[in-house]
Scaffold this motif. Structure first.
Motif, PDB file in Angstrom:
ATOM      1  N   ARG A 118       0.948  -1.347   0.006  1.00 33.31           N
ATOM      2  CA  ARG A 118       0.079  -0.045   0.015  1.00 33.31           C
ATOM      3  C   ARG A 118       0.709   1.125   0.062  1.00 33.31           C
ATOM      4  O   ARG A 118       0.549   1.963  -0.631  1.00 33.31           O
ATOM      5  CB  ARG A 118      -0.897  -0.100   1.188  1.00 33.31           C
ATOM      6  N   LEU A 130      -6.099 -11.365   2.402  1.00 35.80           N
ATOM      7  CA  LEU A 130      -6.665 -10.808   3.618  1.00 35.80           C
ATOM      8  C   LEU A 130      -6.583 -11.876   4.468  1.00 35.80           C
ATOM      9  O   LEU A 130      -6.547 -11.307   5.775  1.00 35.80           O
ATOM     10  CB  LEU A 130      -8.244 -10.896   2.984  1.00 35.80           C
ATOM     11  N   ASP A 184     -17.422  -7.944  -5.991  1.00 35.33           N
ATOM     12  CA  ASP A 184     -16.759  -8.676  -5.210  1.00 35.33           C
ATOM     13  C   ASP A 184     -15.375  -8.670  -5.006  1.00 35.33           C
ATOM     14  O   ASP A 184     -14.628  -8.433  -4.050  1.00 35.33           O
ATOM     15  CB  ASP A 184     -17.040 -10.196  -5.378  1.00 35.33           C
ATOM     16  N   ILE A 185     -14.901  -8.539  -6.214  1.00 37.69           N
ATOM     17  CA  ILE A 185     -13.344  -8.591  -6.321  1.00 37.69           C
ATOM     18  C   ILE A 185     -12.903  -7.306  -5.895  1.00 37.69           C
ATOM     19  O   ILE A 185     -11.952  -7.328  -4.880  1.00 37.69           O
ATOM     20  CB  ILE A 185     -12.962  -8.923  -7.758  1.00 37.69           C
ATOM     21  N   SER A 186     -13.463  -6.210  -6.229  1.00 35.04           N
ATOM     22  CA  SER A 186     -12.766  -4.990  -6.093  1.00 35.04           C
ATOM     23  C   SER A 186     -12.918  -4.762  -4.226  1.00 35.04           C
ATOM     24  O   SER A 186     -12.392  -4.107  -3.753  1.00 35.04           O
ATOM     25  CB  SER A 186     -12.925  -3.887  -6.591  1.00 35.04           C
ATOM     26  N   ILE A 235     -12.776  -6.785  -1.921  1.00 31.23           N
ATOM     27  CA  ILE A 235     -12.009  -7.248  -1.369  1.00 31.23           C
ATOM     28  C   ILE A 235     -10.475  -6.581  -1.390  1.00 31.23           C
ATOM     29  O   ILE A 235      -9.789  -6.524  -0.261  1.00 31.23           O
ATOM     30  CB  ILE A 235     -11.557  -9.019  -1.813  1.00 31.23           C
ATOM     31  N   GLU A 236     -10.150  -6.366  -2.440  1.00 29.52           N
ATOM     32  CA  GLU A 236      -8.908  -5.428  -2.526  1.00 29.52           C
ATOM     33  C   GLU A 236      -9.281  -3.906  -1.767  1.00 29.52           C
ATOM     34  O   GLU A 236      -8.267  -3.618  -0.949  1.00 29.52           O
ATOM     35  CB  GLU A 236      -8.642  -5.004  -3.887  1.00 29.52           C
ATOM     36  N   GLU A 237     -10.275  -3.588  -1.792  1.00 29.30           N
ATOM     37  CA  GLU A 237     -10.547  -2.429  -0.969  1.00 29.30           C
ATOM     38  C   GLU A 237     -10.413  -2.670   0.418  1.00 29.30           C
ATOM     39  O   GLU A 237      -9.674  -1.903   1.279  1.00 29.30           O
ATOM     40  CB  GLU A 237     -11.773  -1.724  -1.348  1.00 29.30           C
ATOM     41  N   THR A 238     -11.039  -3.756   0.694  1.00 32.37           N
ATOM     42  CA  THR A 238     -10.798  -3.921   2.358  1.00 32.37           C
ATOM     43  C   THR A 238      -9.702  -4.122   2.833  1.00 32.37           C
ATOM     44  O   THR A 238      -9.308  -3.750   3.921  1.00 32.37           O
ATOM     45  CB  THR A 238     -11.620  -5.449   2.525  1.00 32.37           C
ATOM     46  N   LEU A 239      -8.658  -4.738   1.767  1.00 35.77           N
ATOM     47  CA  LEU A 239      -7.176  -4.958   2.310  1.00 35.77           C
ATOM     48  C   LEU A 239      -6.586  -3.595   2.628  1.00 35.77           C
ATOM     49  O   LEU A 239      -5.870  -3.374   3.569  1.00 35.77           O
ATOM     50  CB  LEU A 239      -6.767  -5.612   1.004  1.00 35.77           C
ATOM     51  N   ASP A 240      -6.804  -2.538   1.568  1.00 37.24           N
ATOM     52  CA  ASP A 240      -6.088  -1.549   1.572  1.00 37.24           C
ATOM     53  C   ASP A 240      -6.706  -0.870   2.773  1.00 37.24           C
ATOM     54  O   ASP A 240      -5.887  -0.237   3.623  1.00 37.24           O
ATOM     55  CB  ASP A 240      -6.453  -0.671   0.088  1.00 37.24           C
ATOM     56  N   TYR A 241      -7.856  -0.803   3.038  1.00 32.54           N
ATOM     57  CA  TYR A 241      -8.698  -0.064   4.171  1.00 32.54           C
ATOM     58  C   TYR A 241      -8.369  -0.486   5.575  1.00 32.54           C
ATOM     59  O   TYR A 241      -7.951   0.233   6.175  1.00 32.54           O
ATOM     60  CB  TYR A 241     -10.235  -0.316   4.142  1.00 32.54           C
TER      61      TYR A 241
END
Lengths: 349, 187
Positions: free
Chosen positions: A26, A206, B152-154, B156-162
Motif C-alpha cells: 500500500r 486478506l 466482490d473482487i474490488s 476485497i481489494e478495497e478491504t485489504l487496503d482499508y
C-alpha cells in the motif's frame, strides 16, 4: 520453473510479515518519494524493521529506472503469494528481497507497471489477454508457460493453489482458465471459475492480514473474521478520538515538535521539547474525569463484542489486544500503554 | 532506511495535524463531542488523503466529507495540491455510484430466487453457505466506505487496503494519545 518468485517468506512469520508486506504494498503504491531525511521513521515497530529494510532496500536498488512503488508493490504481492506456492518453493532464502530481485529480473516489472495502470480496482477481464501485456511478450510468456505447466497437474486442490498464485503474480492482466477433467467448458462456467479464482486469491491475501485467519478455511468464516476485524479497528478509531478529545482540551499542535516527539518516542523515552504543553489548561483535567467514567462504561460494553479476542476486563484491554495484532509486541508501545494507564489512573484520583 | 509503513504513518500524522490546526482556536470553545468529531474527521480525511485518488474507499470518504461545511474546509486544506483531480474524481464517483446502484437494484428485482426442492444435502449446504457469504459480503460492503458500489473482487481489494490504513491510523492515534497523556502528566 525458477521463473516464479520461488522462496516465500516463511509462513511462521505469518501475519506479521504479511502485514508488513501488505502495508508495504500500500505504502509503496501511495508514496513514491518520501523525504526520508526529514523524518526519523521511528514510528516503526522495531521487530519488523529488518524485513522492511530488506524490502525497501531491494526495491530501491534494483529498479531505479522503473516506477519505484509499483515494482516493489507487485514484487511483494508476488512474494506473498509465493507463500502459497507449494510447488515452487525452490529457493532457500526466506527473505522476500531475493525473490523480489528474481522477479524483477524476470521482467515482472513490466507487469507491475501494467498493474499500476490497470489499477487493481478495475474489474477483472476473465478471458481477455491484455494487449499491452502481450506486447511485453518475453515477460508475459514465462508466466503463461508457468500457468500452463501448472494446469497440467491433475490434482484439483494443488492446481487451484498454483493457479491462484500464478494469477496473483500477474495480478490482473489476464486469467488463464482451462477446463479440468469433468467440468463444463462453456464460457459461463469458465468465466465464473475465473472470477472465483480471483476472489480466492484476494481472500488469501486478506487471510494473511487478519490475525488468526490462517487456520480458518471457508469463505464464510474468513469473511466473518474480516468483518470483525474491520469493525474493531473502526471502533478503535472512534474510541481513540474520543480519548484524545478528552485529554486535550486546549489542543494546539505544533506539527513539527509533535512529529519529532512521535519519532523519538519509540526508540528512547526522553522527548525533545514539545510545544504542546503551551495550551493545555489543567483546570480541564478535573472536568475530564467525568468523561472518563463514561468511557469506562463504554468500554465495558465493548468487551462482549470483542468475544474471543480478549478475556480480561481490564480497561486497557482493547489497546493490549490490538498490540497483539501488531507486528511485534513493541516494548515502546507497551511502554506507552503503561504510561497511558498511569495517566488515566492519576486523572481518576 | 525508511520503512514504507512508517512513512505512511508519518504522512498521516502530518496531515492529521494540519487538519487539526484548521480548527485552531475554536477548539477551546467546543464541547467534547464536537472535539471528538473534529479529531475523527480530520483523522479520516488525512487517512483518505494518503491514499487519495487510487482507492475507492478514500475517494468515498472524501466525497462524503465534502458534503458538509467542516469537511469541505478540511478537504480543501489537506488536499490542496492534488485537490482538483481528486475533487472531480470524488464527485464523479458519487454520480457513478448512483447509476451503479440503480442498475443493481433493477437486477436484483428481476432475479427470481429458485427454490430447490429435493436437493441433496451437499447442494443444500452449498446454497446455505452461499447465502451466508452473500449476507456477509453485504455487511462488509456497509463497513468499508464506498463499498456498496463495488463488485466482490474490488471489494476485497478495497478491504485489504482499508484495513492496512486503518491499522496505521489506529497506531498513530494511539501513540499520539500516549504522548499527550504523558505531557499532561508531566506538567
Amino acid at each position: 520453473m525458477d521463473l516464479t518468485t520461488g522462496s516465500g517468506p516463511e509462513l511462521d512469520e505469518t501475519g506479521l510479515d504479511s502485514l508488513q508486506l501488505g502495508e508495504d504494498i500500500r505504502h509503496l503504491i501511495a508514496a513514491p518519494s518520501e523525504n526520508a531525511s526529514s523524518f526519523t521513521a521511528l514510528l516503526e515497530l522495531p521487530a519488523n524493521q529488518a524485513v522492511e529494510l530488506l524490502h525497501s532496500d531491494s526495491g530501491r536498488k534494483q529498479y531505479p529506472n522503473l516506477t519505484f512503488p509499483s515494482n516493489t508493490a507487485l514484487l511483494e504481492r508476488a512474494a506473498i503469494f509465493s507463500v502459497f506456492h507449494s510447488s515452487n518453493s525452490a529457493d532457500s532464502c526466506s527473505v522476500p528481497s531475493n525473490s523480489s530481485s528474481k522477479n524483477l529480473e524476470k521482467g515482472s516489472a513490466v507487469k507491475c507497471e501494467q498493474l499500476e495502470t490497470d489499477s487493481y480496482l478495475d474489474s477483472c477481464q476473465p478471458l481477455v489477454s491484455d494487449p499491452t501485456v502481450d506486447n511485453s511478450a518475453p515477460n508475459a510468456r514465462p508466466s503463461s508457460k508457468r500457468k500452463e505447466r501448472e494446469k497440467k497437474v491433475k490434482a484439483a486442490s494443488k492446481k487451484s493453489k498454483s493457479e491462484s498464485s500464478q494469477q496473483e503474480e500477474e495480478k490482473l492482466p489476464y486469467v488463464h482458465v482451462r477446463a479440468r477433467r469433468g467440468q463444463a467448458t462453456d464460457s459461463h462456467s469458465l468465466a465464473e471459475r475465473a472470477r472465483r479464482e480471483k476472489i480466492n486469491q484476494r481472500m488469501k491475501l486478506l487471510q494473511e492480514l487478519v490475525p488468526g485467519c490462517n487456520k480458518i478455511s471457508g469463505t464464510a468464516l474468513v469473511l466473518d473474521e474480516i468483518i470483525n476485524h474491520v469493525q474493531s479497528l473502526q471502533r478503535h478509531v472512534e474510541f481513540l478520538s474520543m480519548r484524545l478529545a478528552a485529554v486535550n482540551p486546549g489542543m494546539d499542535f505544533n506539527v513539527d515538535s509533535l512529529v519529532a516527539a512521535e519519532s523519538g518516542s519509540l526508540i528512547d523515552s526522553n522527548f525533545p521539547n514539545m510545544a504542546m504543553p503551551l495550551m493545555w489548561p489543567e483546570a480541564q483535567v478535573n472536568g475530564n474525569r467525568h468523561q472518563f467514567q463514561q468511557h469506562w462504561q463504554f468500554d465495558s460494553l465493548q468487551q462482549p463484542v470483542w468475544g474471543r479476542e480478549e478475556d480480561s476486563h481490564n480497561f486497557i484491554t482493547p489497546e493490549n489486544s490490538h498490540l497483539s495484532y501488531d507486528s511485534s509486541a513493541n516494548s515502546a508501545s507497551l511502554h506507552s500503554n503503561q504510561l497511558k494507564m498511569e495517566g488515566r489512573m492519576k486523572l481518576h484520583q | 532506511m525508511r520503512a514504507p509503513r512508517s512513512v505512511l504513518k508519518q504522512q498521516f500524522l502530518k496531515k492529521w495535524m494540519m487538519g487539526l490546526q484548521v480548527f485552531g482556536s475554536a477548539k477551546q470553545s467546543m464541547s467534547i463531542l464536537e472535539r471528538k468529531k473534529a479529531i475523527k474527521l480530520s483523522a479520516d480525511i488525512a487517512l483518505a488523503s494518503t491514499r487519495a485518488g487510487r482507492t475507492c474507499w478514500s475517494r468515498a470518504i472524501i466525497a462524503d466529507a465534502s458534503k458538509d461545511d467542516d469537511g469541505k474546509v478540511l478537504v480543501q486544506h489537506l488536499l490542496s495540491p492534488e485537490s482538483e483531480r481528486l475533487k472531480k474524481a470524488s464527485t464523479g464517483l458519487a454520480m457513478e455510484n448512483k447509476r451503479v446502484r440503480c442498475k443493481k437494484i433493477l437486477k436484483r428485482s428481476c432475479c427470481i430466487k429458485r427454490v430447490r426442492k429435493g436437493a441433496s444435502k451437499v447442494v443444500l449446504a452449498k446454497s446455505i453457505s452461499k447465502r451466508i457469504v452473500k449476507r456477509r459480503t453485504q455487511v462488509l460492503k456497509s463497513l468499508v466506505p464506498g463499498g456498496e458500489f463495488m463488485d466482490d473482487i474490488s471489494l476485497i481489494e478495497e478491504t485489504l487496503d482499508y484495513m492496512v490504513s486503518l491499522r496505521a491510523q489506529v497506531d498513530v492515534m494511539r501513540r499520539s494519545l500516549a504522548k499527550a497523556t504523558e505531557v499532561v502528566n508531566g506538567k
